[in-house]
Design a protein around this motif. Structure first.
Motif, PDB file in Angstrom:
ATOM      1  N   TRP A 132      41.280  44.132  42.389  1.00 16.92           N
ATOM      2  CA  TRP A 132      41.685  44.958  43.520  1.00 16.92           C
ATOM      3  C   TRP A 132      42.863  45.879  43.185  1.00 16.92           C
ATOM      4  O   TRP A 132      43.030  46.937  43.792  1.00 16.92           O
ATOM      5  N   VAL A 176      44.891  50.077  49.155  1.00 19.47           N
ATOM      6  CA  VAL A 176      44.159  49.673  50.361  1.00 19.47           C
ATOM      7  C   VAL A 176      42.670  49.525  50.053  1.00 19.47           C
ATOM      8  O   VAL A 176      42.025  48.556  50.471  1.00 19.47           O
ATOM      9  N   THR A 216      40.781  45.957  50.467  1.00 19.44           N
ATOM     10  CA  THR A 216      39.703  45.831  51.453  1.00 19.44           C
ATOM     11  C   THR A 216      38.324  45.815  50.809  1.00 19.44           C
ATOM     12  O   THR A 216      37.340  45.472  51.466  1.00 19.44           O
ATOM     13  N   ASP A 217      38.260  46.232  49.529  1.00 17.36           N
ATOM     14  CA  ASP A 217      36.989  46.356  48.822  1.00 17.36           C
ATOM     15  C   ASP A 217      36.088  47.389  49.492  1.00 17.36           C
ATOM     16  O   ASP A 217      34.861  47.299  49.433  1.00 17.36           O
ATOM     17  N   THR A 274      38.181  53.769  52.327  1.00 17.67           N
ATOM     18  CA  THR A 274      39.461  53.653  53.033  1.00 17.67           C
ATOM     19  C   THR A 274      40.590  54.330  52.268  1.00 17.67           C
ATOM     20  O   THR A 274      41.675  54.518  52.819  1.00 17.67           O
TER      21      THR A 274
END
Length: 500
Positions: free
Chosen positions: A359, A462, A466-467, A471
């Motif tokens: 991530w 972000v 959030t994957d 976004t």
């Protein structure tokens, strides 16, 4: 054969030398040579033979792309020499009567000229300078607009010299349907989209941020000496002399992409674009644009036959640097591929062992690309180095779900440096095109670029957490507006408000 840690030397040498020398071509050459020496066990003659063989193979495999770049340079030059862009300037000066409309029209022209960043810089400044001056907008602001609608637009335009190079590099990295992958990165390209959002936002804003406020209050950024666009242009050109060849290039290219992708044999449009022969389509489109320009300009005596042919040659010359960088990028990608040193496989094994959370990778990749591109002043050299290294890592670690967001982070970071580095050719051309002192342009633009860069890092964080890749840009816009709100207050307190 397993080369161990030596496999990472070629890209490291290229990157470090690029940072130290601020010169990409020599750095890439030495990185490639180092890879050849490692591959051949230190045999210099064998290394030279291996590198030249690989380079010639890459040139042969990508000959259509090189043809397109040369033809595009030619089309850009003859369109400028015919005077169509300057005719647009005369027309626009009758319609534009305010600072906001002057800035907006500059942005719109910059967005419309999306096929090449050099074309943008050469055209927008020459066209808009009298309009900008008449409406009391600073040359520093014009330079920022030119720079902000050059690389950030070209990296998102499917039909451009940038798209052609990016698609070629993605394809060389072993990704199927590279055009489809490239198109998928556009809505995730945080820095480019935030830069466009920012430049439009400040067209409507009364006040600026940082030292740009000072130049907008009293313009001291203008170069006084006689300005020269670098070529003689016709005084009889019309607006359509600029518009029609570009429309021809775009429309013919799109039709050819559909044709080569199988649209007329029953495939859907998205599938056809994904499977299209992009380079062939671009070559046919650019040849068509040049042919239309010829039959438009010669009979009307905007250019003589000799001038037209001279423009073709000069335009090709303007693309030599881009062609050399791209060829070297292909070659270093080849020498680090699984057929040679397998750099990606080695790094992938180390990343797997380190258990780095995926991530955070998009934000880290953006920062690395931004630092490298700012230090070297080139986006092409940056994604030419990073894409061939990062993509095999994703393949080896079975993390291809992150491919699009990672590529978007590479392209975003690459554009950052090309956009605002003081040694970037587009930054230099933007200053020259606007008739603006170079240091004034760099210093006044940098706060905007840094804010967009910080907001992009936030957006990629972000998206990683959030994957959800989509976004990145909305989150970045929110962060950008928050920073601008507080920075504006600080700027007004330091320089005062802009009148009018």
């Amino acid at each position: 054969m397993n080369y161990g840690i030596l496999t990472i030397l070629p890209p490291i040498i290229a990157i470090i030398l690029a940072l130290l020398t601020k010169e990409v071509i020599t750095s890439l050459l030495l990185g490639i040579l180092a890879g050849g020496l490692i591959f051949t066990g230190g045999n210099f003659i064998a290394a030279i033979e291996e590198v030249l063989t690989l380079m010639s193979q890459k040139l042969g495999d990508n000959s259509l792309m090189i043809m397109f770049l040369a033809l595009l340079g030619s089309l850009v030059m003859v369109m400028n020499m015919a005077g169509g862009s300057f005719a647009y300037g005369k027309w626009a000066s009758k319609k534009i009567k305010s600072k906001t409309s002057a800035k907006l029209s500059s942005v719109i022209l910059g967005i419309l000229i999306f096929i090449d960043d050099y074309f943008n810089c050469l055209t927008v400044g020459a066209v808009m300078k009298p309009i900008i001056d008449e409406n009391k907008v600073s040359r520093a602001k014009l330079a920022q607009i030119i720079d902000s609608t050059a690389a950030p637009i070209c990296i998102m335009a499917p039909i451009s010299s940038w798209a052609a190079s990016v698609v070629a590099i993605i394809g060389e990295a072993g990704i199927e349907n590279p055009m489809k992958v490239f198109l998928s990165t556009i809505p995730l390209n945080a820095y480019a989209l935030l830069t466009i959002f920012s430049i439009i936002y400040f067209c409507f804003s009364k006040d600026e941020i940082g030292v740009m406020q000072k130049y907008e209050i009293k313009d001291t950024s203008r170069i006084i000496e006689k300005e020269d666009v670098g070529y003689v242009h016709s005084k009889d050109g019309k607006v359509y002399d600029l518009v029609l060849p570009i429309l021809c290039l775009i429309s013919i290219t799109l039709i050819m992409m559909l044709k080569t992708g199988g649209f007329f044999q029953g495939k859907s449009a998205p599938a056809a674009f994904g499977n299209a022969n992009v380079n062939l389509s671009l070559v046919v489109g650019s040849v068509s644009g040049l042919f239309l320009a010829f039959i438009m300009y010669i009979p009307r005596k905007l250019l003589s036959f000799n001038q037209f042919m001279s423009g073709i040659v000069e335009g090709m010359k303007s693309m030599i640097s881009a062609i050399v960088i791209l060829t070297l990028a292909w070659t270093i990608g080849g020498i680090t591929s699984s057929d040679y040193l397998n750099t990606g496989g080695f790094i992938a094994s180390k990343i797997s062992d380190s258990q780095m959370p995926m991530w955070i990778l998009p934000a880290i990749i953006f920062i690395v690309a931004a630092f490298l591109s700012f230090s070297t002043g080139t986006a092409w050299g940056t994604f030419g180095i990073l894409v061939p290294i990062i993509v095999p890592i994703l393949i080896e670690t079975d993390a291809m779900d992150y491919l699009v967001i990672i590529l978007a982070a590479i392209f975003s970071g690459s554009v950052f440096g090309d956009h605002c580095s003081p040694i970037s050719d587009t930054t230099i051309l933007s200053s020259a095109g606007a008739g603006c002192d170079h240091i004034a342009h760099v210093s006044s633009q940098l706060p905007y670029a840094i804010i967009c860069g910080i907001s992009s890092v936030f957006g990629f964080l972000v998206a990683g957490i959030t994957d959800i890749g989509y976004t990145a840009v909305p989150a970045g816009i929110v962060m950008l507006l928050i920073i601008v709100f507080f920075y504006k207050k600080k700027t007004i307190k330091k320089y005062g408000q802009i009148e009018g």
